[in-house]
Design an enzyme around this catalytic site. Structure first.
Site, PDB file in Angstrom:
ATOM      1  CG  ASN A 157      -0.431  -0.098   2.490  1.00  0.00           C
ATOM      2  OD1 ASN A 157       0.745  -0.423   2.648  1.00  0.00           O
ATOM      3  ND2 ASN A 157      -1.226   0.201   3.506  1.00  0.00           N
ATOM      4  CE  LYS A 180       8.228 -10.516   0.435  1.00  0.00           C
ATOM      5  NZ  LYS A 180       7.574 -10.140  -0.814  1.00  0.00           N
ATOM      6  N   PRO A 181      10.324  -6.318  -1.010  1.00  0.00           N
ATOM      7  CG  PRO A 181      10.598  -5.221  -3.065  1.00  0.00           C
ATOM      8  CD  PRO A 181      11.248  -6.224  -2.150  1.00  0.00           C
ATOM      9  CB  ALA A 182       4.264  -5.995  -1.505  1.00  0.00           C
ATOM     10  N   GLY A 233       3.111  -4.866   7.578  1.00  0.00           N
ATOM     11  CA  GLY A 233       2.133  -5.682   6.868  1.00  0.00           C
ATOM     12  C   GLY A 233       1.028  -6.102   7.805  1.00  0.00           C
ATOM     13  CB  SER A 234      -1.535  -8.683   7.507  1.00  0.00           C
ATOM     14  OG  SER A 234      -0.722  -9.813   7.280  1.00  0.00           O
ATOM     15  CD  GLU A 255       5.232   0.787  12.542  1.00  0.00           C
ATOM     16  OE1 GLU A 255       3.996   0.884  12.743  1.00  0.00           O
ATOM     17  OE2 GLU A 255       6.076   1.450  13.161  1.00  0.00           O
ATOM     18  CB  CYS A 289      -1.825   0.562   8.520  1.00  0.00           C
ATOM     19  SG  CYS A 289      -0.613   1.876   8.395  1.00  0.00           S
ATOM     20  CD  GLU A 386      -6.031  -3.487   8.444  1.00  0.00           C
ATOM     21  OE1 GLU A 386      -5.591  -4.653   8.428  1.00  0.00           O
ATOM     22  OE2 GLU A 386      -5.297  -2.491   8.436  1.00  0.00           O
ATOM     23  CD  GLU A 463       8.796   1.674  10.352  1.00  0.00           C
ATOM     24  OE1 GLU A 463       7.847   2.060   9.645  1.00  0.00           O
ATOM     25  OE2 GLU A 463       9.502   0.691  10.068  1.00  0.00           O
TER      26      GLU A 463
HETATM   27  P1  NAP Z   1       0.768  -8.875   4.119  1.00  0.00           P
HETATM   28  O1  NAP Z   1      -0.025  -9.852   3.375  1.00  0.00           O
HETATM   29  O2  NAP Z   1       1.086  -9.137   5.543  1.00  0.00           O
HETATM   30  O3  NAP Z   1       2.113  -8.691   3.275  1.00  0.00           O
HETATM   31  C1  NAP Z   1       3.129  -7.810   3.685  1.00  0.00           C
HETATM   32  C2  NAP Z   1       4.468  -8.322   3.200  1.00  0.00           C
HETATM   33  O4  NAP Z   1       4.711  -9.582   3.808  1.00  0.00           O
HETATM   34  C3  NAP Z   1       4.546  -8.555   1.693  1.00  0.00           C
HETATM   35  O5  NAP Z   1       5.838  -8.240   1.246  1.00  0.00           O
HETATM   36  C4  NAP Z   1       4.285 -10.048   1.583  1.00  0.00           C
HETATM   37  O6  NAP Z   1       4.854 -10.632   0.445  1.00  0.00           O
HETATM   38  C5  NAP Z   1       5.023 -10.528   2.823  1.00  0.00           C
HETATM   39  N1  NAP Z   1       4.637 -11.870   3.244  1.00  0.00           N
HETATM   40  C6  NAP Z   1       3.462 -12.512   3.089  1.00  0.00           C
HETATM   41  N2  NAP Z   1       3.537 -13.760   3.597  1.00  0.00           N
HETATM   42  C7  NAP Z   1       4.788 -13.906   4.075  1.00  0.00           C
HETATM   43  C8  NAP Z   1       5.495 -14.966   4.702  1.00  0.00           C
HETATM   44  N3  NAP Z   1       4.910 -16.139   4.958  1.00  0.00           N
HETATM   45  N4  NAP Z   1       6.780 -14.772   5.059  1.00  0.00           N
HETATM   46  C9  NAP Z   1       7.380 -13.600   4.793  1.00  0.00           C
HETATM   47  N5  NAP Z   1       6.779 -12.558   4.206  1.00  0.00           N
HETATM   48  C10 NAP Z   1       5.496 -12.706   3.851  1.00  0.00           C
HETATM   49  O7  NAP Z   1       0.122  -7.441   4.103  1.00  0.00           O
HETATM   50  P2  NAP Z   1      -0.413  -6.614   2.856  1.00  0.00           P
HETATM   51  O8  NAP Z   1      -1.718  -7.173   2.452  1.00  0.00           O
HETATM   52  O9  NAP Z   1       0.644  -6.471   1.813  1.00  0.00           O
HETATM   53  O10 NAP Z   1      -0.583  -5.161   3.494  1.00  0.00           O
HETATM   54  C11 NAP Z   1      -1.707  -4.779   4.167  1.00  0.00           C
HETATM   55  C12 NAP Z   1      -1.512  -4.852   5.671  1.00  0.00           C
HETATM   56  O11 NAP Z   1      -0.387  -4.090   6.063  1.00  0.00           O
HETATM   57  C13 NAP Z   1      -2.691  -4.277   6.412  1.00  0.00           C
HETATM   58  O12 NAP Z   1      -3.015  -5.089   7.515  1.00  0.00           O
HETATM   59  C14 NAP Z   1      -2.163  -2.922   6.898  1.00  0.00           C
HETATM   60  O13 NAP Z   1      -2.832  -2.420   8.016  1.00  0.00           O
HETATM   61  C15 NAP Z   1      -0.742  -3.236   7.161  1.00  0.00           C
HETATM   62  N6  NAP Z   1       0.078  -2.017   7.156  1.00  0.00           N
HETATM   63  C16 NAP Z   1       0.555  -1.537   8.334  1.00  0.00           C
HETATM   64  C17 NAP Z   1       1.298  -0.371   8.351  1.00  0.00           C
HETATM   65  C18 NAP Z   1       1.833   0.175   9.635  1.00  0.00           C
HETATM   66  O14 NAP Z   1       2.701   1.018   9.572  1.00  0.00           O
HETATM   67  N7  NAP Z   1       1.363  -0.264  10.794  1.00  0.00           N
HETATM   68  C19 NAP Z   1       1.564   0.310   7.164  1.00  0.00           C
HETATM   69  C20 NAP Z   1       1.059  -0.197   5.977  1.00  0.00           C
HETATM   70  C21 NAP Z   1       0.313  -1.374   5.989  1.00  0.00           C
HETATM   71  P3  NAP Z   1       4.011 -10.887  -0.893  1.00  0.00           P
HETATM   72  O15 NAP Z   1       3.636  -9.558  -1.394  1.00  0.00           O
HETATM   73  O16 NAP Z   1       4.972 -11.598  -1.750  1.00  0.00           O
HETATM   74  O17 NAP Z   1       2.827 -11.718  -0.497  1.00  0.00           O
END
Ligand code: NAP
Length: 485
Positions: A157, A180-182, A233-234, A255, A289, A386, A463
């Site tokens: 995002n 590792k970016p998304a 991430g999540s 985060e 987020c 969420e 951060e």
């Molecule tokens: P996500 O599914 O958790 O993915 C985040 C990152 O983790 C991606 O690079 C993803 O890779 C990687 N990932 C997924 N499965 C993994 C595994 N088993 N091992 C290692 N890495 C893995 O989250 P998202 O859907 O991209 O982002 C949305 C979430 O991020 C929401 O919950 C949001 O609230 C949260 N967020 C929080 C903040 C904050 O600062 N608190 C800021 C922004 C977003 P792939 O892309 O290759 O799947």
């Protein structure tokens, strides 16, 4: 796309200063959510490439850690200038792969530059302590040192600025990184490699991998050469990664997800609250987020708020992020659309009233209408989960005590917002809300100068702010004895 934009679109991984393909040669397609067309491919790297990137970062750490804070700061200032000089190109890539409007993308790139500049300044202020000694012939020092190799995993995002918050403090302290970016938004991440090279940051200091999340993440979290994991991430994946890092007791910063309440009291400035509500809900099509998940509006002002808010929501211009005037782009993919539809179906079944929006946008693809749902009730799914999309549920509340309890009734604790003109109430509510970020009469509050980070299951660590650098440092106590004083 002009030549300056295309030079940042790297369809390779950066390991130890070399741009390389995956060992297997496998690739993944990257799509533009606004058009449904492929932008290009990225390597599908895995465990072996990750182990090599970690080794490269460990080797580079030996010399990078010995550079002076001033040297690192100079290079980071150059990096900052390069980001701003290429702001349009970087924003175009961001819009293309992520979908947000070009205006928002430019803002995100500017924020990336601001983080790099902030940490370039903070690099020179990593102070230790000299502590009064309880022994006459000994002296006590407390020093700060870089933790070592940092692993950074980021979401789709904010594919540029989430990395700035991690690469910035790592570079400033003398750490090296493996990033590792998304997978859906890799080019904004890979562009950091081009920028770092041009800024003169040595090979191996910043390494960037794309591919299998579980393989790359598995190696990053288990390899003993990695000293710290920083993840955005999540909450679900964050918990998994914390478990995986436990085996080698790494430092972790997390985060994670949020469930932000936005509270409007009867005494609020209504127009201000509506403007704040639009910003706090619909930025990045609701995919942040810190986006509001639940609006709580006090009973006397409820109908007027819903009416004015709906009027403002109906003004939002939905379209391709590259078209001028677009305020809301497509959602990241069709899964996101389906998830949003499930929330809406659940709410309407339980008595929610769709005031505007509620369905896929006429533009097709993953475009979705900005939606307001009145008469939201605690039993609806978005009370706990969420949404991450352009849906605004509005709950009615009676008393201050009651709304504080409802707002806190979640496992998340990232951002919250409230509107009141009563100073006493402002302090009571601010102190009553269990959240890491609080906006009082403001709907957009993130800035590099302030510590960003959640409480409860929204995360660990900060951060930005002067706090943001601490997680990248080891504190060392040194006792110097036998001084014969
Ligand atoms: P996500 O599914 O958790 O993915 C985040 C990152 O983790 C991606 O690079 C993803 O890779 C990687 N990932 C997924 N499965 C993994 C595994 N088993 N091992 C290692 N890495 C893995 O989250 P998202 O859907 O991209 O982002 C949305 C979430 O991020 C929401 O919950 C949001 O609230 C949260 N967020 C929080 C903040 C904050 O600062 N608190 C800021 C922004 C977003 P792939 O892309 O290759 O799947």
């Amino acid at each position: 796309m002009n030549a300056n934009t295309s030079r940042f679109i790297k369809q390779a991984n950066l390991i130890g200063g070399q741009w390389v393909a995956a060992d297997s040669g496998a690739t993944i397609d990257v799509m533009n959510p606004a058009t449904g067309k492929a932008i290009g491919t990225i390597p599908k790297s895995g465990k072996a490439e990750t182990a090599r990137a970690i080794e490269a970062a460990a080797q580079a750490f030996k010399s990078w850690r010995k550079t002076t804070a001033n040297e690192r700061s100079q290079k980071m200032r150059k990096l900052h200038d390069l980001i701003l000089a290429n702001q349009d190109a970087l924003a175009e890539i961001l819009t293309m792969e992520q979908g947000k409007s070009f205006t928002e993308a430019k803002g995100e790139v500017a924020s990336s530059a601001a983080y790099i500049l902030w940490y370039a300044e903070e690099a020179r202020r990593v102070y230790g302590d000299v502590v009064p000694s309880p022994w006459a012939d000994r002296r006590i020092m407390v020093t700060k040192e870089p933790v070592g190799v940092v692993a950074a995993i980021t979401p789709w995002n904010f594919p540029s600025s989430m990395l700035a918050r991690k690469i910035g403090p790592a570079l400033a302290t003398g750490c090296t990184v493996v990033v590792k970016p998304a997978t859906q938004t890799p080019y904004s991440g890979l562009a950091w490699g081009v920028l770092c090279e041009e800024a003169g940051i040595p090979a191996g200091v910043v390494n960037i991998l794309t591919g299998s999340a579980s393989e790359i993440g598995g190696e990053l979290t288990r390899n003993p050469q990695v000293a710290k994991l920083t993840f955005t991430g999540s909450t679900e994946i964050g918990k998994l990664l914390m478990k995986q890092t436990a085996g080698t007791v790494k430092k972790v910063s997390m985060e994670l997800g949020g469930n932000a309440p936005f509270i409007v009291f009867d005494d609020a400035d209504l127009d201000r609250a509506v403007a704040g509500a639009i910003a706090a809900k619909f930025r990045n099509s609701g995919q942040t987020c810190v986006c509001t998940n639940r609006f709580f509006v006090q009973s006397k002002i409820y109908s007027r708020f819903v009416e004015k808010f709906t009027e403002a929501v109906e003004q939002l211009k939905v379209g391709n992020g590259m078209d001028s005037g677009t305020q809301q782009g497509p959602l990241i993919d069709m899964n996101a659309v389906e998830k949003v539809e499930e929330f809406i179906a659940d709410a309407t079944k339980k008595g929610g009233r769709i005031v505007t929006g509620g369905k896929r946008h006429a533009l097709g693809g993953s475009y979705f209408e900005p939606t307001v749902i009145a008469d939201a009730k605690p039993r609806m799914r978005f009370t706990k989960e969420e949404i991450f999309g352009p849906v605004a549920p509005v709950y009615k509340f009676k008393s201050e005590e009651d709304v504080i309890e409802q707002a806190n009734n979640t496992e998340y604790g990232l951002a919250c917002y409230f509107y009141t003109q009563d100073l006493g109430r402002a302090f009571r509510v601010m102190e009553g809300l269990k959240y890491g970020l609080v906006g009082v009469n403001e709907g957009l509050i993130s800035t590099v100068e302030a510590p960003f980070g959640g409480l409860k299951e929204s995360g660990l660590g900060k951060e930005g702010g002067h706090q943001g650098i601490e997680d990248y440092l080891d504190t060392k106590y040194v006792c110097i004895g036998g001084l014969g004083l």
